[in-house]
Design a protein around this motif. Structure first.
Motif, PDB file in Angstrom:
ATOM      1  N   HIS A 180     -14.365   8.201 -17.980  1.00 33.18           N
ATOM      2  CA  HIS A 180     -12.967   8.008 -18.736  1.00 33.18           C
ATOM      3  C   HIS A 180     -12.249   9.070 -19.579  1.00 33.18           C
ATOM      4  CE1 HIS A 180     -14.480   3.817 -18.543  1.00 33.18           C
ATOM      5  NE2 HIS A 180     -15.373   4.065 -19.050  1.00 33.18           N
ATOM      6  N   SER A 181     -12.149   9.900 -18.666  1.00 29.20           N
ATOM      7  CA  SER A 181     -11.591  11.288 -19.059  1.00 29.20           C
ATOM      8  C   SER A 181     -10.164  11.587 -18.167  1.00 29.20           C
ATOM      9  CB  SER A 181     -12.469  12.539 -19.021  1.00 29.20           C
ATOM     10  OG  SER A 181     -13.755  12.336 -19.694  1.00 29.20           O
ATOM     11  N   VAL A 182      -9.342  12.190 -19.035  1.00 29.10           N
ATOM     12  CA  VAL A 182      -7.999  12.834 -18.475  1.00 29.10           C
ATOM     13  C   VAL A 182      -7.999  14.152 -18.669  1.00 29.10           C
ATOM     14  CG1 VAL A 182      -5.334  12.673 -18.581  1.00 29.10           C
ATOM     15  CG2 VAL A 182      -6.887  10.548 -19.126  1.00 29.10           C
ATOM     16  N   VAL A 183      -7.838  15.052 -17.481  1.00 32.16           N
ATOM     17  CA  VAL A 183      -8.094  16.445 -17.536  1.00 32.16           C
ATOM     18  C   VAL A 183      -6.884  17.169 -16.562  1.00 32.16           C
ATOM     19  CG1 VAL A 183      -9.306  18.639 -17.144  1.00 32.16           C
ATOM     20  CG2 VAL A 183     -10.431  16.648 -18.081  1.00 32.16           C
ATOM     21  N   ALA A 184      -6.102  17.914 -17.084  1.00 33.27           N
ATOM     22  CA  ALA A 184      -5.004  18.525 -16.200  1.00 33.27           C
ATOM     23  C   ALA A 184      -4.722  19.797 -16.686  1.00 33.27           C
ATOM     24  CB  ALA A 184      -3.774  17.570 -16.675  1.00 33.27           C
ATOM     25  N   SER A 185      -4.480  20.827 -15.768  1.00 27.89           N
ATOM     26  CA  SER A 185      -4.223  22.006 -15.856  1.00 27.89           C
ATOM     27  C   SER A 185      -5.139  22.813 -16.745  1.00 27.89           C
ATOM     28  CB  SER A 185      -2.714  22.343 -16.405  1.00 27.89           C
ATOM     29  OG  SER A 185      -1.689  21.809 -15.731  1.00 27.89           O
ATOM     30  N   THR A 186      -6.403  22.662 -16.175  1.00 29.05           N
ATOM     31  CA  THR A 186      -7.424  23.170 -17.134  1.00 29.05           C
ATOM     32  C   THR A 186      -8.389  23.993 -16.092  1.00 29.05           C
ATOM     33  OG1 THR A 186      -7.591  21.444 -18.539  1.00 29.05           O
ATOM     34  CG2 THR A 186      -9.559  22.454 -18.261  1.00 29.05           C
ATOM     35  N   VAL A 187      -9.133  24.981 -16.763  1.00 28.98           N
ATOM     36  CA  VAL A 187     -10.242  25.744 -16.237  1.00 28.98           C
ATOM     37  C   VAL A 187     -11.408  25.429 -16.869  1.00 28.98           C
ATOM     38  CG1 VAL A 187     -11.180  27.984 -15.509  1.00 28.98           C
ATOM     39  CG2 VAL A 187      -8.839  27.609 -15.247  1.00 28.98           C
ATOM     40  N   LEU A 188     -12.368  24.593 -16.305  1.00 25.08           N
ATOM     41  CA  LEU A 188     -13.445  24.129 -16.917  1.00 25.08           C
ATOM     42  C   LEU A 188     -14.567  24.949 -16.651  1.00 25.08           C
ATOM     43  CD1 LEU A 188     -14.541  21.815 -18.676  1.00 25.08           C
ATOM     44  CD2 LEU A 188     -15.051  20.513 -16.729  1.00 25.08           C
ATOM     45  N   GLY A 189     -15.353  25.806 -17.434  1.00 24.19           N
ATOM     46  CA  GLY A 189     -16.282  26.657 -16.993  1.00 24.19           C
ATOM     47  C   GLY A 189     -17.650  26.167 -16.649  1.00 24.19           C
ATOM     48  N   PRO A 190     -18.651  26.810 -16.167  1.00 24.19           N
ATOM     49  CA  PRO A 190     -19.779  26.490 -15.684  1.00 24.19           C
ATOM     50  C   PRO A 190     -20.669  25.694 -16.982  1.00 24.19           C
ATOM     51  CG  PRO A 190     -19.864  28.775 -16.008  1.00 24.19           C
ATOM     52  CD  PRO A 190     -18.322  28.351 -16.026  1.00 24.19           C
ATOM     53  N   ASP A 191     -21.409  24.603 -16.474  1.00 18.70           N
ATOM     54  CA  ASP A 191     -22.185  23.888 -17.282  1.00 18.70           C
ATOM     55  C   ASP A 191     -21.502  23.213 -18.399  1.00 18.70           C
ATOM     56  OD1 ASP A 191     -24.854  24.722 -15.829  1.00 18.70           O
ATOM     57  OD2 ASP A 191     -24.443  26.540 -16.896  1.00 18.70           O
ATOM     58  N   SER A 192     -20.466  22.909 -18.212  1.00 20.44           N
ATOM     59  CA  SER A 192     -19.393  22.116 -19.305  1.00 20.44           C
ATOM     60  C   SER A 192     -19.389  20.805 -19.094  1.00 20.44           C
ATOM     61  CB  SER A 192     -18.168  23.022 -19.470  1.00 20.44           C
ATOM     62  OG  SER A 192     -18.330  24.215 -20.088  1.00 20.44           O
ATOM     63  N   HIS A 193     -19.060  19.975 -20.060  1.00 17.83           N
ATOM     64  CA  HIS A 193     -19.174  18.499 -19.829  1.00 17.83           C
ATOM     65  C   HIS A 193     -18.128  18.052 -20.732  1.00 17.83           C
ATOM     66  CE1 HIS A 193     -23.319  19.684 -19.140  1.00 17.83           C
ATOM     67  NE2 HIS A 193     -23.174  18.888 -18.170  1.00 17.83           N
ATOM     68  N   VAL A 194     -17.383  16.845 -20.185  1.00 19.66           N
ATOM     69  CA  VAL A 194     -15.951  16.386 -20.812  1.00 19.66           C
ATOM     70  C   VAL A 194     -16.284  14.730 -20.619  1.00 19.66           C
ATOM     71  CG1 VAL A 194     -13.779  16.017 -20.917  1.00 19.66           C
ATOM     72  CG2 VAL A 194     -14.618  18.377 -20.464  1.00 19.66           C
ATOM     73  N   SER A 195     -16.523  14.186 -21.466  1.00 22.98           N
ATOM     74  CA  SER A 195     -16.531  12.596 -21.205  1.00 22.98           C
ATOM     75  C   SER A 195     -15.639  11.764 -22.384  1.00 22.98           C
ATOM     76  CB  SER A 195     -17.814  12.103 -21.350  1.00 22.98           C
ATOM     77  OG  SER A 195     -18.773  12.947 -21.998  1.00 22.98           O
ATOM     78  N   CYS A 196     -14.754  11.006 -22.049  1.00 20.42           N
ATOM     79  CA  CYS A 196     -14.079  10.129 -22.734  1.00 20.42           C
ATOM     80  C   CYS A 196     -13.126  10.618 -23.569  1.00 20.42           C
ATOM     81  CB  CYS A 196     -14.848   9.374 -23.770  1.00 20.42           C
ATOM     82  SG  CYS A 196     -16.217   8.341 -22.984  1.00 20.42           S
ATOM     83  N   GLY A 197     -12.539  12.083 -23.037  1.00 20.14           N
ATOM     84  CA  GLY A 197     -11.780  12.775 -24.121  1.00 20.14           C
ATOM     85  C   GLY A 197     -10.542  13.304 -22.954  1.00 20.14           C
ATOM     86  N   GLU A 198      -9.597  13.958 -23.598  1.00 19.39           N
ATOM     87  CA  GLU A 198      -8.331  14.510 -23.000  1.00 19.39           C
ATOM     88  C   GLU A 198      -8.230  15.673 -23.000  1.00 19.39           C
ATOM     89  OE1 GLU A 198      -3.668  13.111 -22.896  1.00 19.39           O
ATOM     90  OE2 GLU A 198      -5.182  11.879 -24.013  1.00 19.39           O
ATOM     91  N   ILE A 199      -7.891  16.571 -22.142  1.00 18.29           N
ATOM     92  CA  ILE A 199      -7.901  17.885 -22.179  1.00 18.29           C
ATOM     93  C   ILE A 199      -6.595  18.462 -21.184  1.00 18.29           C
ATOM     94  CG2 ILE A 199      -8.742  20.392 -21.353  1.00 18.29           C
ATOM     95  CD1 ILE A 199     -11.512  19.025 -21.998  1.00 18.29           C
ATOM     96  N   HIS A 200      -5.743  19.348 -21.735  1.00 16.54           N
ATOM     97  CA  HIS A 200      -4.466  19.804 -21.060  1.00 16.54           C
ATOM     98  C   HIS A 200      -4.504  21.017 -21.274  1.00 16.54           C
ATOM     99  CE1 HIS A 200      -2.993  15.462 -20.122  1.00 16.54           C
ATOM    100  NE2 HIS A 200      -3.734  15.381 -21.199  1.00 16.54           N
ATOM    101  N   CYS A 201      -4.061  22.077 -20.404  1.00 18.79           N
ATOM    102  CA  CYS A 201      -3.681  23.374 -20.337  1.00 18.79           C
ATOM    103  C   CYS A 201      -4.433  24.057 -21.037  1.00 18.79           C
ATOM    104  CB  CYS A 201      -2.258  23.363 -20.749  1.00 18.79           C
ATOM    105  SG  CYS A 201      -0.774  22.602 -19.935  1.00 18.79           S
ATOM    106  N   SER A 202      -6.055  24.087 -20.843  1.00 24.01           N
ATOM    107  CA  SER A 202      -6.798  24.619 -21.506  1.00 24.01           C
ATOM    108  C   SER A 202      -8.042  25.485 -20.686  1.00 24.01           C
ATOM    109  CB  SER A 202      -7.465  23.772 -22.264  1.00 24.01           C
ATOM    110  OG  SER A 202      -6.611  23.184 -23.444  1.00 24.01           O
ATOM    111  N   LEU A 203      -8.333  26.632 -21.228  1.00 26.47           N
ATOM    112  CA  LEU A 203      -9.395  27.523 -20.518  1.00 26.47           C
ATOM    113  C   LEU A 203     -10.614  27.019 -21.319  1.00 26.47           C
ATOM    114  CD1 LEU A 203     -10.767  29.676 -18.934  1.00 26.47           C
ATOM    115  CD2 LEU A 203      -9.582  31.337 -20.590  1.00 26.47           C
ATOM    116  N   ILE A 204     -11.447  26.523 -20.645  1.00 29.71           N
ATOM    117  CA  ILE A 204     -12.821  26.001 -21.416  1.00 29.71           C
ATOM    118  C   ILE A 204     -14.124  26.913 -20.815  1.00 29.71           C
ATOM    119  CG2 ILE A 204     -14.386  24.056 -22.210  1.00 29.71           C
ATOM    120  CD1 ILE A 204     -11.686  23.681 -23.132  1.00 29.71           C
TER     121      ILE A 204
END
Length: 658
Positions: free
Chosen positions: A249-273
């Motif tokens: 249940h996540s919404v992720v757009a325009s994002t760089v998600l780094g190694p070994d990272s986790h997103v759940s139930c959240g919303e991420i936009h235009c971000s470098l993680i």
């Protein structure tokens, strides 16, 4: 069925001497491996022959489930299907290459659109959602080092953009893995061992081996090795680096998600993680630049007030290890890029600011200060609070990052230590600023408070006199532990190499060891007057033992000026004092780690029934045991060194009597 069989070709793998001509009769094989299908345009159909079947060992995913071949497909057009592929019950397959051992079952429309330039590189817009952006070019195998270099955050890595001539255009779908129960597929590269299952739409996406998408939607997405998107998630214009996950249940757009990272139930936009970053609960992260990651986003955190009422053009820069507490509200712009391993407490509303106090706590202002107009409406900041009140967090994080680091292809830059030269230098700077600010004040006493007018590094918060003194003490202790551990390592090396045979020789070697290094290895710390990124961990050049000691020695000589080489007796006296100080600091640190965990245990047992029976108490905790083991090891090594030096001292006295 086919309107024009002249455009249909048969492919088979057969080394049999019996079948020498290409026009050999394959009717029996075709009848077994193709049924209830309609073909149109140019189609190459792979057929498994008797001899190739004998040499083929089916995978566990194929044996006993569905036979290879094409069965019950409404339309297959302009495609290539290799032998041993399983194509079953699909509506339309168009402009696709389906490799051996791939499975495509129960899908809707699989096509390749020329309207979208499907290539192995794409642009991702980070930072502001409107009114400008930080455009970064990525490929399916990009690293954070490459991304940070492209964004000028770092000077290490690939700086140039992949040109249109260099980008590899993918004119059709390439399916080498497993594709099941997906309604719409357009412009896809699916590597062997990768899987897509029960998705509504997948387009313009590349999945490397062992990546997977389940029950989700993905558009313009790159999934590196062992990545996953799952359970009603929506992802677009995003790269997932190795071993990262999105869902449920996540919404992720325009994002760089780094190694070994986790997103759940959240919303991420235009971000470098960055790496090892977790957002496990319902939260919001917009326009966040967090290249070093290693942090946590608590439930209900709203890190996304990027709209001024005019245009959503604001952003947030986040430092390594930041912990966002439950329900905090962050109003942009905010710069915490130098506030390493700090905590923003639950429920805090953080106004626009730039704060650069490492290991700090930002919490709600004290009610006793409400009548003070200078601090009215401000949050309170406690520099170095983590080091004093929650050192367990740092020790556990070191273990956690090591154990959870699964991304092998990013291992060359993701394994940095928490306590390293850049972090220590920031503590030196913060400690010196806390000392200097008191000299500027006319007023003294416990009620004294400081704001950014006296110390800009505090941000839009206030600091009490007690907090200032706590910060000085905790930063100093960390600095001394860092440099004295380096000193211990060096004197152990002197002992281990077997070249020290006498007291005079030891004296000479200690003097050489403690002499001023040829160059100051302290990392330059920029002033607070100009916003800038800290040095990225992979840029540090102090990785070998000698360079690291030069850095430690530079700080040691500033922290303890009397270490300058003097008379014959003083060098041994100073060494014993310093190593004794190290033992005291390590024992105190171990006690504080234990106390910070025990505090939770005492509170829990007083509130929750049977707390002790279902929780790991401090005395049984693995982090506590590790800390105690490290402390014991330090004490033993210091004891061995001093015993060795005492032996040289006794030998020197005997020779003097003779």
């Amino acid at each position: 069925q086919c309107e024009d069989w002249s455009t249909i070709f048969v492919m088979y793998f057969d080394n049999s001497a019996e079948r020498k001509r290409n026009d050999e009769n394959l009717s029996k094989e075709l009848q077994k491996q193709i049924s209830r299908c309609t073909f149109k345009g140019h189609v190459v159909i792979g057929v498994v022959t008797d001899s190739s079947r004998r040499s083929f060992k089916p995978s566990s995913s194929q044996s006993g489930i569905l036979p290879y071949g094409l069965h019950s497909n409404a339309l297959v057009t302009d495609s290539i299907v290799e032998p041993y592929a399983t194509i079953y019950n699909n509506t339309i397959i168009s402009n696709s290459f389906i490799g051996s051992h791939a499975t495509v079952t129960n899908c809707g429309t699989i096509s390749s659109s020329s309207d979208y330039p499907f290539e192995d590189s794409m642009d991702i817009h980070l930072g502001p959602e409107a009114g400008g952006s930080r455009k970064v070019n990525v490929t399916p195998e990009s690293t954070l080092v490459d991304v940070c270099s492209y964004m000028r955050i770092s000077n290490f890595g690939k700086l140039r953009r992949i040109s249109a001539a260099e980008a590899k255009r993918l004119p059709f779908n390439i399916i080498l893995g497993k594709l099941h129960f997906t309604s719409i597929v357009s412009n896809l590269y699916l590597a062997p061992s990768a899987m897509i299952e029960s998705c509504s739409s997948i387009s313009n996406s590349i999945l490397l081996p062992c990546a997977s998408i389940r029950n989700s939607t993905a558009t313009a997405s790159y999934l590196q090795w062992d990545c996953s998107i799952s359970d009603n998630s929506t992802v677009s214009n995003t790269i997932l680096m190795e071993c990262s996950t999105i869902g449920p249940h996540s919404v992720v757009a325009s994002t760089v998600l780094g190694p070994d990272s986790h997103v759940s139930c959240g919303e991420i936009h235009c971000s470098l993680i960055g790496p090892n970053t977790n957002s496990h609960h319902q939260s919001l992260l917009i326009s966040a630049l967090w290249p070093m990651g290693r942090g946590n986003v608590g439930y209900g955190s709203n890190i996304g007030s990027n709209h001024t009422g005019r245009i959503p053009d604001q952003e947030c820069t986040i430092g390594e290890g930041i912990f966002w507490g439950l329900g905090c509200v962050i109003k942009f712009p905010v710069d915490l890029s130098r506030a390493f391993y700090s905590v923003v407490a639950a429920g805090i509303q953080l106004p626009p600011q730039r704060c650069s106090m490492p290991f700090c706590l930002i919490m709600e202002g004290s009610s006793s200060k409400k009548d003070d107009n200078e601090v009215l409406g401000r949050n309170e900041i406690v520099p170095g609070w983590i080091l004093k009140s929650s050192p367990y967090t740092i020790v556990r994080s070191e273990v956690k990052f090591k154990n959870r680091r699964k991304a092998k292809r990013h291992g060359f830059y993701c394994g940095w230590m928490i306590i390293r030269p850049t972090i220590v230098d920031s503590c030196v700077e913060a400690r010196n600023l806390l000392k200097a600010v008191a000299k500027k004040q006319d007023q003294v006493g416990a009620d004294l408070v400081y704001t950014e007018s006296q110390l800009p590094q505090l941000g839009s918060n206030y600091m009490t006199e007690r907090g200032r003194k706590l910060g000085i003490d905790t930063y100093t202790n960390l600095i001394l532990r860092y440099v004295l551990q380096g000193l211990l390592q060096q004197v152990i090396l002197l002992q281990a190499n077997g070249k020290v045979k006498s007291r005079n020789e030891l004296k000479n070697r200690l003097e050489a060891l403690l002499q001023k290094p040829s160059s100051n290895k302290m990392i330059a710390v920029t002033t607070h007057d100009k916003a800038s990124w800290p040095l990225m961990p992979w840029e540090e050049e102090l990785n070998d033992l000698e360079s690291l000691w030069d850095h430690q020695r530079s700080i040691l000589q500033l922290e303890i000026p009397y270490i300058a080489v003097g008379g014959e007796a003083s060098i041994f006296t100073h060494l014993k004092v310093l190593l004794g100080k190290l033992v005291s600091l390590e024992q105190s640190h171990a006690a504080q780690v234990y106390k910070s965990k025990q505090r939770d245990d005492l509170r829990g047992t007083s509130i929750i029934p049977d707390y002790r029976s279902v929780h790991t108490m401090a005395e049984d905790d693995d982090v506590i045991k590790l800390t105690n083991t490290r402390t014991k090891d330090t004490v033993e090594r210091v004891t061995d060194v001093l015993r060795f030096y005492d032996g040289l001292e006794l030998d020197h006295e005997r020779r003097s009597r003779l």
